[in-house]
Design an enzyme around this catalytic site. Structure first.
Site, PDB file in Angstrom:
ATOM      1  N   HIS A 116       0.853  -1.201   0.000  1.00  0.00           N
ATOM      2  CA  HIS A 116       0.000   0.000   0.000  1.00  0.00           C
ATOM      3  C   HIS A 116       0.880   1.239   0.000  1.00  0.00           C
ATOM      4  CE1 HIS A 116       0.790  -0.493   4.301  1.00  0.00           C
ATOM      5  NE2 HIS A 116       0.304   0.706   4.556  1.00  0.00           N
ATOM      6  N   ASP A 167      -0.220  -3.727   6.358  1.00  0.00           N
ATOM      7  CA  ASP A 167      -0.838  -3.192   7.586  1.00  0.00           C
ATOM      8  C   ASP A 167      -2.319  -3.572   7.676  1.00  0.00           C
ATOM      9  OD1 ASP A 167       1.585  -2.005   8.098  1.00  0.00           O
ATOM     10  OD2 ASP A 167       0.908   0.051   7.756  1.00  0.00           O
ATOM     11  N   HIS A 210       1.508   3.903   1.891  1.00  0.00           N
ATOM     12  CA  HIS A 210       2.102   4.659   3.003  1.00  0.00           C
ATOM     13  C   HIS A 210       3.625   4.722   2.919  1.00  0.00           C
ATOM     14  CE1 HIS A 210      -1.699   4.252   5.718  1.00  0.00           C
ATOM     15  NE2 HIS A 210      -1.745   5.303   4.915  1.00  0.00           N
ATOM     16  N   HIS A 238       6.223   2.169   3.935  1.00  0.00           N
ATOM     17  CA  HIS A 238       6.262   0.947   3.120  1.00  0.00           C
ATOM     18  C   HIS A 238       6.849   1.202   1.729  1.00  0.00           C
ATOM     19  CE1 HIS A 238       3.569  -1.242   5.989  1.00  0.00           C
ATOM     20  NE2 HIS A 238       3.430   0.014   6.358  1.00  0.00           N
TER      21      HIS A 238
HETATM   22 FE    FE Z   1       2.849   0.847   8.172  1.00  0.00          FE
HETATM   23 ZN    ZN Z   2       0.185   1.713   6.528  1.00  0.00          ZN
END
Ligand code: FE
Ligand code: ZN
Length: 252
Positions: free
Chosen positions: A51, A126, A53, A56
């Site tokens: 994802h 996550d 973020h 990451h």
């Molecule tokens: Fe995270």
């Molecule tokens: Zn995240």
């Protein structure tokens, strides 16, 4: 055989490092430096991202510049060269990978499942954590509950590689959400011992999550009782129980 090891990053992230012979991949490299260190003289063959973020993806651009490797992940992320969506299949490290869409923490969140000789490895970013789940930054409780449900259907011995070391804090909440659960008590002791030795508490397994993760146990009478005490309706369905637990955990 694939070997899978965590590369610690920031304060509590794990960048999972997958290796078979001289083929190396990483999952969710939030930072490039610890990956370069772990690889030493080896080259990176590819990157998987779950994802958008920053913790990451923050290392992706540097790693691509250094190793010219492909990046597999959600199409929403700029540096992704191979966009993935629900149901996609591809091959890495000589094994098959399947993509499932798991919106909730973010809307673009995917999980990647590797099948190696009958063994399943789940990279869930996550979405699912050991004894917990990600916060709902973008999705609804319905979406997250359904995403977790898809992961919970994987074979019980599926190894679960989460992207953060949140286990002890999550277990503290799990103990409050289900005070008489013997499996949670045993897991607290096991996780404390691992952390005491400076070792990761991961990977987990789907079975262990089924037994100890309150967010997968919204149908259990004891979990319902706690959620109802925190404001869920007496006749609440599982999504409302889930939403109540998630809200309680946000303020725990
Ligand atoms: Fe995270
Ligand atoms: Zn995240």
């Amino acid at each position: 055989m694939i070997t899978i090891n965590p590369i610690p990053a920031f304060s509590d992230n794990y960048i999972w490092h997958l290796q078979r012979n001289d083929e190396h991949w990483v999952v969710d490299p939030g930072d490039a430096a610890p990956v370069v260190d772990a690889l030493g003289a080896n080259k990176l063959a590819g990157i998987l991202v779950t994802h958008h973020h920053f913790d990451h993806t923050g290392g992706v651009a540097d790693l691509v510049a250094r190793y010219q490797c492909p990046v597999f992940g959600p199409a929403s992320i700029d540096c992704v060269s191979h966009p993935l969506e629900n149901g996609d299949q591809f091959t890495l490290l000589d094994v098959g990978a399947t993509v499932i869409s798991v919106p909730g923490h973010t809307l673009d969140h995917i999980a990647i499942i590797l099948r190696e000789a009958g063994k399943y490895h789940l990279f869930c970013g996550d979405t699912l954590f050991a004894a917990g789940c990600g916060r709902l930054f973008e999705g609804t409780p319905e979406q997250m509950y359904s995403s977790l449900g898809k992961l919970a259907e994987l074979p019980p011995d599926t190894r679960v590689y989460c992207a953060h070391e949140y286990t002890l804090a999550n277990l503290k909440f799990a103990s409050a959400a289900e005070p008489d659960n013997e499996a949670i008590r045993a897991r607290v002791a096991a996780a404390e011992e691992l952390r005491h030795q400076g070792r990761p508490t991961l990977p987990s397994s789907i079975q262990l999550e089924q037994d100890t993760n309150p967010f997968l146990r919204c149908g259990e009478a004891a979990v319902r009782r706690q959620a109802i005490q925190r404001g869920a309706a007496e006749d609440a369905g599982p999504v409302e129980i889930f939403a109540t637990l998630r809200h309680w955990k946000d303020n725990f």
